[in-house]
Design an enzyme around this catalytic site. Structure first.
Site, PDB file in Angstrom:
ATOM      1  N   ASP A  70      -2.554   6.826  -0.198  1.00 36.96           N
ATOM      2  CA  ASP A  70      -0.837   6.918   0.413  1.00 36.96           C
ATOM      3  C   ASP A  70       0.092   6.053  -0.104  1.00 36.96           C
ATOM      4  O   ASP A  70       0.991   6.399  -0.933  1.00 36.96           O
ATOM      5  CB  ASP A  70      -0.992   6.826   2.045  1.00 36.96           C
ATOM      6  CG  ASP A  70       0.208   6.702   2.727  1.00 36.96           C
ATOM      7  OD1 ASP A  70       0.906   7.677   2.192  1.00 36.96           O
ATOM      8  OD2 ASP A  70       0.473   5.897   3.474  1.00 36.96           O
ATOM      9  N   ARG A 111      -7.807   3.133   9.116  1.00 35.65           N
ATOM     10  CA  ARG A 111      -6.512   3.106   9.486  1.00 35.65           C
ATOM     11  C   ARG A 111      -5.812   3.765  10.621  1.00 35.65           C
ATOM     12  O   ARG A 111      -6.454   3.638  11.832  1.00 35.65           O
ATOM     13  CB  ARG A 111      -5.437   3.139   8.657  1.00 35.65           C
ATOM     14  CG  ARG A 111      -5.762   2.163   7.270  1.00 35.65           C
ATOM     15  CD  ARG A 111      -4.789   1.818   6.283  1.00 35.65           C
ATOM     16  NE  ARG A 111      -4.726   3.455   5.602  1.00 35.65           N
ATOM     17  CZ  ARG A 111      -3.565   3.472   4.824  1.00 35.65           C
ATOM     18  NH1 ARG A 111      -2.770   2.551   4.598  1.00 35.65           N
ATOM     19  NH2 ARG A 111      -3.544   4.542   4.482  1.00 35.65           N
ATOM     20  N   THR A 149      -9.245   8.407  -0.977  1.00 35.07           N
ATOM     21  CA  THR A 149      -9.105   7.304  -0.051  1.00 35.07           C
ATOM     22  C   THR A 149     -10.441   7.723   0.931  1.00 35.07           C
ATOM     23  O   THR A 149     -10.600   9.033   1.179  1.00 35.07           O
ATOM     24  CB  THR A 149      -8.063   7.029   0.943  1.00 35.07           C
ATOM     25  OG1 THR A 149      -8.541   6.385   2.067  1.00 35.07           O
ATOM     26  CG2 THR A 149      -7.542   8.575   1.320  1.00 35.07           C
ATOM     27  N   ASP A 184     -10.239   7.099   3.833  1.00 35.99           N
ATOM     28  CA  ASP A 184      -9.954   7.526   5.124  1.00 35.99           C
ATOM     29  C   ASP A 184      -9.604   8.999   5.338  1.00 35.99           C
ATOM     30  O   ASP A 184      -9.518   9.426   6.628  1.00 35.99           O
ATOM     31  CB  ASP A 184      -8.613   7.013   5.346  1.00 35.99           C
ATOM     32  CG  ASP A 184      -8.680   5.333   5.400  1.00 35.99           C
ATOM     33  OD1 ASP A 184      -9.600   4.713   5.487  1.00 35.99           O
ATOM     34  OD2 ASP A 184      -7.627   4.635   5.021  1.00 35.99           O
ATOM     35  N   ASP A 233      -6.936  10.580   4.886  1.00 32.59           N
ATOM     36  CA  ASP A 233      -5.814  10.700   5.531  1.00 32.59           C
ATOM     37  C   ASP A 233      -4.446  11.028   4.723  1.00 32.59           C
ATOM     38  O   ASP A 233      -3.219  11.047   4.879  1.00 32.59           O
ATOM     39  CB  ASP A 233      -5.332   9.314   6.340  1.00 32.59           C
ATOM     40  CG  ASP A 233      -4.922   8.281   5.141  1.00 32.59           C
ATOM     41  OD1 ASP A 233      -5.134   8.530   4.061  1.00 32.59           O
ATOM     42  OD2 ASP A 233      -4.662   7.095   5.658  1.00 32.59           O
ATOM     43  N   GLY A 261      -6.899   0.467  -2.124  1.00 29.65           N
ATOM     44  CA  GLY A 261      -8.345   0.224  -2.074  1.00 29.65           C
ATOM     45  C   GLY A 261      -9.246   0.866  -2.865  1.00 29.65           C
ATOM     46  O   GLY A 261      -8.713   2.227  -2.891  1.00 29.65           O
ATOM     47  N   ARG A 285      -2.053  -5.015  -3.591  1.00 31.90           N
ATOM     48  CA  ARG A 285      -0.719  -5.530  -3.490  1.00 31.90           C
ATOM     49  C   ARG A 285       0.165  -5.038  -4.877  1.00 31.90           C
ATOM     50  O   ARG A 285       1.161  -5.613  -5.002  1.00 31.90           O
ATOM     51  CB  ARG A 285      -0.657  -7.127  -3.509  1.00 31.90           C
ATOM     52  CG  ARG A 285      -1.415  -7.634  -4.824  1.00 31.90           C
ATOM     53  CD  ARG A 285      -1.877  -8.774  -5.010  1.00 31.90           C
ATOM     54  NE  ARG A 285      -2.369  -8.935  -6.449  1.00 31.90           N
ATOM     55  CZ  ARG A 285      -3.556  -8.264  -6.754  1.00 31.90           C
ATOM     56  NH1 ARG A 285      -4.043  -7.621  -5.991  1.00 31.90           N
ATOM     57  NH2 ARG A 285      -3.748  -8.486  -8.021  1.00 31.90           N
TER      58      ARG A 285
HETATM   59  O1  F6P Z   1      -7.458   2.851   3.341  1.00 27.06           O
HETATM   60  C1  F6P Z   1      -8.595   2.264   3.003  1.00 27.06           C
HETATM   61  C2  F6P Z   1      -9.192   1.308   4.001  1.00 27.06           C
HETATM   62  O2  F6P Z   1     -10.683   0.833   3.721  1.00 27.06           O
HETATM   63  C3  F6P Z   1      -9.023   1.234   5.338  1.00 27.06           C
HETATM   64  O3  F6P Z   1      -9.837   2.281   5.940  1.00 27.06           O
HETATM   65  C4  F6P Z   1      -9.041  -0.006   5.758  1.00 27.06           C
HETATM   66  O4  F6P Z   1      -8.341  -0.356   6.789  1.00 27.06           O
HETATM   67  C5  F6P Z   1      -8.375  -0.838   4.692  1.00 27.06           C
HETATM   68  O5  F6P Z   1      -8.604   0.109   3.388  1.00 27.06           O
HETATM   69  C6  F6P Z   1      -9.074  -2.276   4.362  1.00 27.06           C
HETATM   70  O6  F6P Z   1      -8.235  -2.811   3.413  1.00 27.06           O
HETATM   71  P1  F6P Z   1      -8.680  -4.201   2.586  1.00 27.06           P
HETATM   72  O7  F6P Z   1      -9.614  -3.781   1.569  1.00 27.06           O
HETATM   73  O8  F6P Z   1      -7.485  -4.544   1.916  1.00 27.06           O
HETATM   74  O9  F6P Z   1      -9.309  -5.353   3.500  1.00 27.06           O
END
Ligand code: F6P
Length: 361
Positions: free
Chosen positions: A116, A184, A138, A140, A142, A11, A75
């Site tokens: 991650d 997450r 990220t 997050d 994390d 992401g 992906r």
């Molecule tokens: O890991 C970053 C993040 O934004 C998370 O906080 C969230 O759950 C996820 O990616 C959302 O992913 P996507 O953009 O694929 O919906």
């Protein structure tokens, strides 16, 4: 070091372009080294238009821009890639092709800017001989081994501004406002923005909550004349007697998508307290937009340090922030476990001390 590659995976996060810019400038200015951009994560090694030479012209003006000029892919796992064979979609291990492309291109190092998932993949490729250097990204926050990832500060700023805005309308209408935030399985965004924005309740994945305790906090506020409340909910929060809420299942390629817990909290609180309640899902606004000065500063230091790490042959390692200094640590250390909120740490204790409920007391 004559030629290095750089890619962004997973992401997006504000500050990716600042890292790319620092990589290109440092590689060229300090090492006279050529930089090849890989488009859309590891997929770029397999696509005909997946590579782009990066020079000073390509990175001019991108410092304040959100997103990534290279594109990214959630992906983009070469070990499990969806491809169409004879009209049928199948999942294949394409890592051999990616490794062959990296060697064919003559890359002396590959700077991988990822979270991650991307760093896990990079560790596996490193074990197969790819000269990888990692940069932790990220919103997050994390990733283990580093105090902070770039992108987090911008997301935190956006989330805090949202709480500030919800406050004024909540107070005017005497409502409960529930805000669902990303993260997450880690509650850093909700915890930090909840404290910074003065939320009354913060629900995070690390502290299972009880719906009734949340309603109780709202009622206690009503009793002392506070007829509005703000509840910051991390998307991964879960009740002590229940599970996390997902809006979409995962498969071999995509992880399941969290979402919907704020709606459940809002419905319960409205019923249990009689307070009119509204739910906001902040979503991808947390990932977009211009990076904060802190994120630009951190991203630039990470990018430049990653090039120095590559030049020193520090493969299979990742740049990290510790005690406000950039250091490097084994990728394996960073991907071995997810960093999560310390439920006994000073941040949670501080939040409790100033009267914030985590729905467990
Ligand atoms: O890991 C970053 C993040 O934004 C998370 O906080 C969230 O759950 C996820 O990616 C959302 O992913 P996507 O953009 O694929 O919906």
């Amino acid at each position: 070091m004559k030629k290095i590659g750089v890619l962004t995976g997973g992401g997006d996060a504000p500050g990716l372009n600042a890292v790319i810019r620092a990589v290109v400038k440092t590689a060229q200015n300090d090492y006279g080294c050529e930089v090849l951009g890989i488009r859309n994560g590891y997929d770029g090694f397999l696509n005909p238009d997946g590579l782009i030479p990066l020079g000073q012209d390509e990175v001019r003006g991108i410092l304040p821009r959100g997103g990534t000029i290279l594109g990214t892919a959630n992906r983009g796992n070469p070990f499990a890639r969806k491809v169409v064979r004879d009209g049928v979609e199948v999942v294949e291990d394409t890592s051999g092709e990616v490794i062959a492309a990296i060697h064919r291109l003559g890359l002396d190092a590959l700077v991988v800017i990822g979270g991650d998932g991307t760093l896990h993949i990079s560790q596996e490729l490193y074990e197969r001989g790819v000269p990888v250097v990692g940069v932790p990204k990220t919103i997050d926050n994390d990733i283990s081994g580093t105090e902070v990832t770039f992108g987090f500060d911008t997301a935190l700023t956006t989330a805090t501004e949202a709480i500030d805005k919800l406050h004024t309308t909540a107070e005017s209408h005497h409502r409960v406002m529930v805000l669902e935030l990303m993260g997450r399985d880690a509650g850093f965004i909700a915890l930090h923005s909840g404290v910074a924005g003065g939320a009354d309740v913060i629900l995070i994945p690390e502290i299972p909550f009880d719906y009734e305790r949340v309603a109780e906090k709202v009622r206690r506020r009503q009793q002392v004349g506070r007829h509005f409340s703000i509840i910051a909910v991390s998307e991964g929060a879960k009740p002590s007697d229940g599970e996390q809420v997902f809006w979409k299942d995962g498969d071999e390629v995509y992880v399941p998508r969290l979402g919907g817990i704020a709606q459940k909290v809002g419905e319960y609180v409205e019923k249990a307290t009689g307070s009119e309640t509204r739910v906001t899902v902040l979503g991808h606004l947390q990932r977009g937009g211009t990076p904060t000065p802190f994120d630009r500063w951190l991203a630039t230091r990470y990018g430049s340090s990653a090039v120095r790490l590559a030049a020193a042959g520090g493969f299979g390692r990742m740049v990290a922030l510790r005690n406000a200094q950039i250091v490097d640590i084994p990728l394996l250390e960073s991907v071995s476990a997810l960093k999560r909120v310390d439920v006994n740490g000073d941040a949670v204790r501080t939040a409790r001390a100033i009267g914030i409920s985590f729905g467990d007391d």
